[in-house]
Motif scaffolding. Sequence first.
Motif, mmCIF file in Angstrom:
data_model
loop_
_atom_site.group_PDB
_atom_site.id
_atom_site.type_symbol
_atom_site.label_atom_id
_atom_site.label_comp_id
_atom_site.label_asym_id
_atom_site.label_seq_id
_atom_site.Cartn_x
_atom_site.Cartn_y
_atom_site.Cartn_z
ATOM 1 N N ALA A 117 0.823 -1.218 0.000
ATOM 2 C CA ALA A 117 0.000 0.000 0.000
ATOM 3 C C ALA A 117 0.850 1.258 0.000
ATOM 4 O O ALA A 117 0.394 2.331 -0.413
ATOM 5 C CB ALA A 117 -0.937 -0.011 1.206
ATOM 6 N N ARG A 374 -0.904 2.892 -10.101
ATOM 7 C CA ARG A 374 -1.447 4.195 -9.705
ATOM 8 C C ARG A 374 -2.965 4.216 -9.834
ATOM 9 O O ARG A 374 -3.660 4.800 -8.994
ATOM 10 C CB ARG A 374 -0.815 5.291 -10.557
ATOM 11 C CG ARG A 374 0.666 5.519 -10.217
ATOM 12 C CD ARG A 374 1.328 6.521 -11.136
ATOM 13 N NE ARG A 374 2.717 6.746 -10.734
ATOM 14 C CZ ARG A 374 3.588 7.466 -11.438
ATOM 15 N NH1 ARG A 374 3.213 8.033 -12.587
ATOM 16 N NH2 ARG A 374 4.828 7.621 -11.005
ATOM 17 N N ALA A 377 -4.303 2.488 -6.836
ATOM 18 C CA ALA A 377 -4.223 3.305 -5.619
ATOM 19 C C ALA A 377 -5.361 4.319 -5.566
ATOM 20 O O ALA A 377 -5.918 4.594 -4.504
ATOM 21 C CB ALA A 377 -2.881 4.016 -5.556
ATOM 22 N N ARG A 380 -8.866 2.750 -4.398
ATOM 23 C CA ARG A 380 -9.022 2.085 -3.101
ATOM 24 C C ARG A 380 -10.002 2.800 -2.196
ATOM 25 O O ARG A 380 -10.643 2.187 -1.366
ATOM 26 C CB ARG A 380 -7.667 1.984 -2.395
ATOM 27 C CG ARG A 380 -6.815 0.875 -2.956
ATOM 28 C CD ARG A 380 -5.441 0.850 -2.361
ATOM 29 N NE ARG A 380 -4.610 -0.124 -3.055
ATOM 30 C CZ ARG A 380 -3.311 -0.073 -3.134
ATOM 31 N NH1 ARG A 380 -2.667 0.899 -2.556
ATOM 32 N NH2 ARG A 380 -2.623 -0.985 -3.776
ATOM 33 N N GLU A 487 -7.288 -4.579 0.085
ATOM 34 C CA GLU A 487 -7.613 -3.521 -0.871
ATOM 35 C C GLU A 487 -9.115 -3.352 -1.049
ATOM 36 O O GLU A 487 -9.560 -2.542 -1.861
ATOM 37 C CB GLU A 487 -6.966 -3.820 -2.224
ATOM 38 C CG GLU A 487 -5.452 -3.801 -2.195
ATOM 39 C CD GLU A 487 -4.840 -3.958 -3.570
ATOM 40 O OE1 GLU A 487 -5.594 -4.006 -4.560
ATOM 41 O OE2 GLU A 487 -3.606 -4.041 -3.669
#
Length: 712
Positions: A117, A374, A377, A380, A487
Amino acid sequence: MAPMQSDEHPAASIGRVQSFLGCGYCTEAFPDKAQLQVHIKMVHEGMEFQSVPAPLPSREERLLHKAPAAAISSGIPLSEVNRHCIPEDCWVSLNGKVYDLSEFMDRHPGGPTTILAWAGKDASKFFNDIHKGVKIEQYLRPESFLGSLGVDDNLMSESFWHTLREARVVELREELERVLSQVSGPGSKADSIQRLLQDKSLDPVLKSKLQRLETQKRVALDAEDYIKAAEIKQSMVALLSEDDHAHLHSVPLSGKNLGGGIPLSEVAHHNKPHDCWVALNGAVYDLTEFLLHHPEQRNAILAWAGRDATPMWNKIPGRFPSANWMEFYMRPESRMGDIGDEPVVDPTIEQLRQLQDELRKLEGPSKEDIEAARSAAQGRAPSKDVPTLGEESRFPKLLEISAGRDLPFFSRAEVAKHTTAAEPFMIIHNRVYNVTSLLGSHPGGDDILLSKAGTDVTKDFEVFEHSEKARVQRDRDMLVGQLVPAESADWNAASAVAPVSEAPGRDALRYMKHKAFDAVIAAVGWYLYKTLQNRKALSQFTYSRALRHLHLIMAVGIFGAVGTAQAASRAEGQNRKQLLWWHKQTGIAMLVALFFRAFFRLRSGIPPRFPGHPIVQMIETQSLRAFYALALLLPVSGIANEYFLKWAPGCEQAGKEEDDRSNERLAKKSIDTHKVLGRLLQYMWLPFHLGYTTMYHYSQGRGVVRKVSPFI
C-alpha cells in the motif's frame, strides 16, 4: 619477483568461491584473461603471464551490495521512488532513506499488503506511528538499502538526475551486449521469482499466471495462513517445472540440496514464513514448522530467515539464537545438514547478472505496470455515492450464487491491466467481473463498458439501479474473483459517514438549488395568476383554452426532458442518478399529457391555416404528426427498456437462460431506439418547429404566439 607457489589465491578467505582469474604475483583477481594480462604488464612489468583460480575479489563483493543509483548520486529523488510501485519492485522511503522492500515484503509481520500500500511513497509518518523506536535495518538484507532520499540541489536538479539515469541505462545496455557476446550459451537466467517477474522479455501468459499466484500468496500471508502459502508456492514450482517454462529460468525448484552440504546461496532462497531456513554455527535448520506453532517468536526468527545467524549467537541469552533457546526448542529433525561450499560460478555469468540487476533497478517497472498501480491506488477509497446497505444485504439471492465457490483473489493493479475488448475486467462491490459476454448486448453500449474497463465501477453501477435479476445474472455468468481483503472498500462504513463528510463547496450548490426551487414556485404562481385572469371562453373556431394550456405545459416538459438527458450525459455519480430520475418522470408525464392533448384536440375548434404554398402547409402538417409519433414512442421505448431489464420473465420463472439473453437483446434495442428518437427530436424536429413554424410566420407578422397562447 617470483610467482606465488600456492595454488590457492590469497583472497580465498572470501566465502563465495568463484572461478575468477587471480594474479600469480599479487592478490588481484579479474573476470577475464585480457584484463589480467593488462594488469601484469602494467604492475608486474617484465613478468610472464601467471594465473591461479581465485574467488570473487573484495571490491567486486562490495559492489554486489551497492545500490545501482549510487552510480549517479548518493541521493534518490522521490519521483524515482514513485516509479517503483509494484510488488516485484517495491521501493519505500523511511525517515530520509530509500529501501527496496520487495524481498522483505513476504516476511513483514503485518503482512505484505501493508507494505504494498506504501509502494513508491514516503511512509515515514505511518511507520513511526506504529514502529516507534524500531530499527528496520535489523530485519533487512544489506542490499535493501538504496540510498538517501533527495538530491543535493547544489550538485544537480531532479530532472538532471533522471537524465543521468537514462544515460546510465544506455551504458548498461551497451555493456550487456558486450558481455553477452562473450557467452556461448543463453547467458544469465533469472534465479528467483522476483527477478523472473522483472524480466520484460518474459512470456506475458507465464507472467500473468505467476502474478496471479503471487497475489493469492500475499492474501494467505496477510491472513497468516502459512500452510496455504506453502501450497501456493508448490503451485509455482509445478508451473515453472513445466517443459514449456523450465528453460526460461534458473529458479531453484528442488528445495533441498543435501549432497556435500547446503551452500548459503541455497539457504537464501528459503526466507519466507512458509519456507524458513536459518544457518547457525555451521549447520542449516528448517524452522518452518516451528513458526506455525510459535507465532510469538516469528519476528526474531524471520529477521534471519535465509541467512547465517551465527553473528547473533548468545547475544541475548534465552532468545533466538542462543544455546538456551536451542536446548529448549530445537528438535533434531529440524537440522537439515551442514553448510557446504558455494558452487563454482562462471565470472562472466556473474558479471552479466550484476549488470542485469542494475539495469532492472534503473529502468524500473514498465509504464503499463506503473499506470496500473497508480490506477489501483486511486480506486481504493470508496465513494460516498453508494447505497446505505451492502449489496448482499439488499439482495440475499447473491449469497446463493457465490456460496461454495473458491474465488481467486485479484489486486486492483491486476484488474487495471484488463482494459481491452478481449478481456475487460471490472470491480463491483469488491468483486471482479469479466464483462466480455456483455459486449454487443449491454443496453448502455460497448463504449461505456470499455471506457470503465479495469476500474472500480461500483458507484456507476449503483447509479443506474440495476435490478436483483440483473445482479444475479451478473454473478452467475461473469464473476471471476474477488479483491484482496486489504484492498477491499468498506462500502457500508463509507455510507455511514457520507452525510458528515460533504465537501465545503457543496454549500454553494445547495444554495443554488434552493434558489432554483424558489424560482419554480414563483413561475407556477405567476402561471396560476395569469390563468385566473384569462378565463373568458374562446371562439369555437379556434383552439380551446384547455388545449392551449396543454400545449404550453408540454412545451416546457419537452425542453425539460431534453435538458435533463443532456445534463445527465455530462454528470457523474449521484447527480447523474437524480437527473436521469427527472428525465424518466418528465417523459412519463409527457406521455400522460399526450393522451389528454389528443382528447382535447378532438373536442377543440380548429383555427384557419396560415397562408402559404401547399407543399409548405403539407410539411407543417407532417411535422405535427411526427411530433405525436415522437411524443408517444420516446416514453414507450424508455419504459420497454426498463421492463426488459427489471420485470420481464427470465430464467428464474421459465427456467431457460435463453429468456435472459432475449431480454437483454430487447432491452438494448429499446434503449438504442430511444436514443435515436431522442436525437431526431432534439436535432431535427425542434429546430424545424421552432425555426421555421414559429420564427418564419412571426417574421411575416402572423400571430403565432396568439394562436396558441392560453393568456389571451
